[in-house]
Write a protein that holds these residues in place. Structure first.
Motif, PDB file in Angstrom:
ATOM      1  N   GLY A  82      40.623  50.991  33.531  1.00 57.88           N
ATOM      2  CA  GLY A  82      39.925  50.642  34.758  1.00 57.88           C
ATOM      3  C   GLY A  82      39.210  49.306  34.724  1.00 57.88           C
ATOM      4  N   LEU A  83      39.173  48.639  33.574  1.00 59.34           N
ATOM      5  CA  LEU A  83      38.395  47.400  33.457  1.00 59.34           C
ATOM      6  C   LEU A  83      38.879  46.307  34.403  1.00 59.34           C
ATOM      7  N   LEU A  84      40.185  46.041  34.407  1.00 58.38           N
ATOM      8  CA  LEU A  84      40.697  44.906  35.185  1.00 58.38           C
ATOM      9  C   LEU A  84      40.466  45.104  36.687  1.00 58.38           C
ATOM     10  N   ASP A  88      38.119  42.800  39.173  1.00 59.94           N
ATOM     11  CA  ASP A  88      38.638  42.284  40.445  1.00 59.94           C
ATOM     12  C   ASP A  88      37.707  42.651  41.597  1.00 59.94           C
ATOM     13  N   ASP A  89      37.147  43.877  41.553  1.00 59.74           N
ATOM     14  CA  ASP A  89      36.216  44.322  42.584  1.00 59.74           C
ATOM     15  C   ASP A  89      34.938  43.477  42.550  1.00 59.74           C
ATOM     16  N   LEU A  90      34.442  43.198  41.353  1.00 59.28           N
ATOM     17  CA  LEU A  90      33.251  42.351  41.232  1.00 59.28           C
ATOM     18  C   LEU A  90      33.509  40.959  41.797  1.00 59.28           C
ATOM     19  N   LYS A  91      34.658  40.390  41.443  1.00 61.38           N
ATOM     20  CA  LYS A  91      34.966  39.021  41.883  1.00 61.38           C
ATOM     21  C   LYS A  91      35.163  38.972  43.398  1.00 61.38           C
ATOM     22  N   LYS A 114      45.687  37.583  25.878  1.00 63.63           N
ATOM     23  CA  LYS A 114      46.452  38.796  26.190  1.00 63.63           C
ATOM     24  C   LYS A 114      46.067  39.423  27.525  1.00 63.63           C
ATOM     25  N   LEU A 115      44.849  39.175  27.983  1.00 62.54           N
ATOM     26  CA  LEU A 115      44.367  39.801  29.216  1.00 62.54           C
ATOM     27  C   LEU A 115      44.012  38.725  30.239  1.00 62.54           C
ATOM     28  N   TYR A 196      36.094  52.513  32.954  1.00 62.90           N
ATOM     29  CA  TYR A 196      35.694  51.837  34.199  1.00 62.90           C
ATOM     30  C   TYR A 196      36.357  52.416  35.453  1.00 62.90           C
ATOM     31  N   LYS A 197      37.013  53.557  35.315  1.00 62.17           N
ATOM     32  CA  LYS A 197      37.757  54.098  36.452  1.00 62.17           C
ATOM     33  C   LYS A 197      36.866  54.428  37.642  1.00 62.17           C
TER      34      LYS A 197
END
Length: 210
Positions: A82-84, A88-91, A114-115, A196-197
């Motif tokens: 859930g991190l990515l 994206d939600d924060l940004k 890698k990420l 982070y889900k």
């Protein structure tokens, strides 16, 4: 980064075991939990070798151990669930973000290779950017300054006792990431997550409204 962006601690354990074997030191998992996770390499070497390791000797030992870690972890870099999507939600909501790690810059560069995170971060700090390591708040105070945000308006995500202590000492809100320790094994945090889900911008915002 370690235990917060990626669950790297099992691979750090493997690297430390291989490194310490050269000195005929066999460490238990309980010792790693108490004296490795979330600690600086200078502390870890001092604890297990029972002496101060400084100067060129420290530089050489740290590089050897961290190179072992990168070799082991490079094929397996994955973010905590859930991190990515959370970032994206924060940004999307205009939140400034940064990484503040006690790890060497080479480890940070491995994760960023890698990420898809580098272009979403407004601050990147590693062990070489600070004099005092966690639980000292220096890395978080510098991160807040880089972001142009007061520390008390920041949220720190941390998985270790020293990291949580550093975030609290900086005056930030702290979310405990339970990738390494249980809730009761960490200092009191403002919130806790396993991954982070269920984390979102709205949940972050609510930390400042309660």
């Amino acid at each position: 980064m370690d235990g917060v962006i990626c669950d790297t601690n099992p691979h750090h354990s493997l690297a430390w075991k291989a490194f310490l074997k050269k000195f005929e030191i066999v460490a238990t998992e309980d010792e790693f939990i108490a004296h490795m996770y979330g600690k600086s390499n200078s502390y870890i070497l001092k604890h297990f070798l029972k002496r101060d390791v400084i100067g060129d000797e420290f530089i050489a030992m740290e590089f050897e151990k961290e190179a072992l870690f990168r070799q082991l972890y490079e094929p397996e870099v994955i973010p905590i669930a859930g991190l990515l999507a959370f970032i994206d939600d924060l940004k999307a909501n205009g939140v400034k973000t940064g990484i503040a790690t006690s790890a060497p810059v080479e480890n940070l560069e491995l994760i960023l290779s890698k990420l898809p995170l580098a272009d979403k971060m407004q601050s990147l700090l590693s062990s070489s950017d600070v004099i005092h390591h966690k639980p000292n708040p220096e890395v978080y105070l510098k991160s807040a300054a880089n972001l142009g945000v007061l520390p008390e308006n920041c949220v720190v995500f941390e998985d270790s006792h020293s990291g949580v202590s550093a975030g609290k000492a900086a005056g930030a809100k702290v979310v405990g990431v339970l990738s390494t320790y249980k809730k009761e094994e960490l200092p009191v945090c403002d919130d806790y997550i396993v991954n982070y889900k269920e984390m979102s911008y709205e949940k972050i915002k609510s930390l400042f409204e309660s």
